[in-house]
Enzyme design. Sequence first.
Site, mmCIF file in Angstrom:
data_model
loop_
_atom_site.group_PDB
_atom_site.id
_atom_site.type_symbol
_atom_site.label_atom_id
_atom_site.label_comp_id
_atom_site.label_asym_id
_atom_site.label_seq_id
_atom_site.Cartn_x
_atom_site.Cartn_y
_atom_site.Cartn_z
ATOM 1 N N SER A 158 35.132 46.806 55.685
ATOM 2 C CA SER A 158 34.713 47.504 54.592
ATOM 3 C C SER A 158 33.452 47.627 54.112
ATOM 4 C CB SER A 158 35.759 48.108 53.181
ATOM 5 O OG SER A 158 35.858 46.779 53.010
ATOM 6 N N ASP B 38 33.138 48.943 43.392
ATOM 7 C CA ASP B 38 34.334 49.415 42.897
ATOM 8 C C ASP B 38 34.653 47.696 42.854
ATOM 9 O OD1 ASP B 38 34.649 48.495 45.749
ATOM 10 O OD2 ASP B 38 35.098 50.113 46.198
ATOM 11 N N HIS C 68 33.454 46.008 46.080
ATOM 12 C CA HIS C 68 32.318 46.738 47.288
ATOM 13 C C HIS C 68 30.734 46.845 46.210
ATOM 14 C CE1 HIS C 68 35.958 48.110 48.960
ATOM 15 N NE2 HIS C 68 35.158 47.177 50.472
#
Length: 360
Positions: A39, A325, A328
């Site tokens: 991600s 978050d 990340h």
Amino acid sequence: MCSAFFYALVGTIFVISKCCDATIESNNTAPVLFIFGDSTADVGTNSFLPKTKIRANVPFNGIDFPNSRATGRFSNGFNSADFLAKLMGHKRSPQPYLFLLKAGLRKKMFRGVNFASGGAGLLDVTGKDLKIVPMSKQVKQFKTVLSNLKVVKGRHEAKKIIRKSVFAISVGSNDIFGYFKNQSTVDPTIFIESLMEAYQCHIESLYHLGARKFGIIGIPPIGCCPSQRIHNTTGGCFEIENTFARAFHSSLDALLNKLSCELNGMKYSHGNSYEMTMNVINHAEQFNLTYVDRACCGKGWLRAEDTCNPHAELCTNRNNYLFWDLFHPTQYASKLAAVTLYNGGPEFVAPINFAQLVAS
């Protein structure tokens, strides 16, 4: 040995550069770019996976993206894959493979493809229950792209294109998260060796498909992510995971050196995300960062007890946060990371930086 372990969203690829104001523009001489990983580099792959819950195509993700659009990036805006692509001359990261597959792969793949999938790891078991795209399948997807390229351009021209292309890989954090989540009893040394065997398998597979230029992004001090800090009663870094991250970096450094000697024509840049990130955490004020221990978007202590979603708490000064978050980086931190990978010195990216890799 392309086998496997388990879970998690991701680490980050952060930072260290005061060149954050560098101009980033697109041009017509940009190399073809293929992006693999998790991600940290996903630009919407998981939005096309109906069975996964690991996705970021909901607010407040994308709040600083053009038109405040939640694109599937685990970020308030662009991520490091986008900024690296911009530095190479693209407008942003190439589109996800699954988007291009739907839109017409042959017509739109010539500036590159992004295969990265949130939750993916080096091992197939990592993220298996999350219904994401593991590294082994990402490599198979590239093989499909290559087949299409040969049909459109011809075998000889396709080979030339691939040899000049840049293959960026950002993966490994989720494997280590999974090791701890599953309370694995595998000896740490053996576990890290299994990750290196998987990494070697993926690189060799891409090499035998024609890849020669590899931009490898290491894993950061993942124990310093807000999601891991909440396991420490003081809110400090979860140091045992950082020990694994350091071992991962040194093992990967040795592996890449070995492969570059064995695989004729292979060139690589290896970004030391661990040192890049620790430099920022330890000198936050030099990067105009106020918060390096908590998320901008989330809930609970350090905003790290839930993912970023429409019901989460949202900070207003996003450029003062290292973390978007619980896992990340913010868009600001992602740009710092990309500029360092592209133009940084040997203390952060070696044996050459990404700019030198592109020019080679």
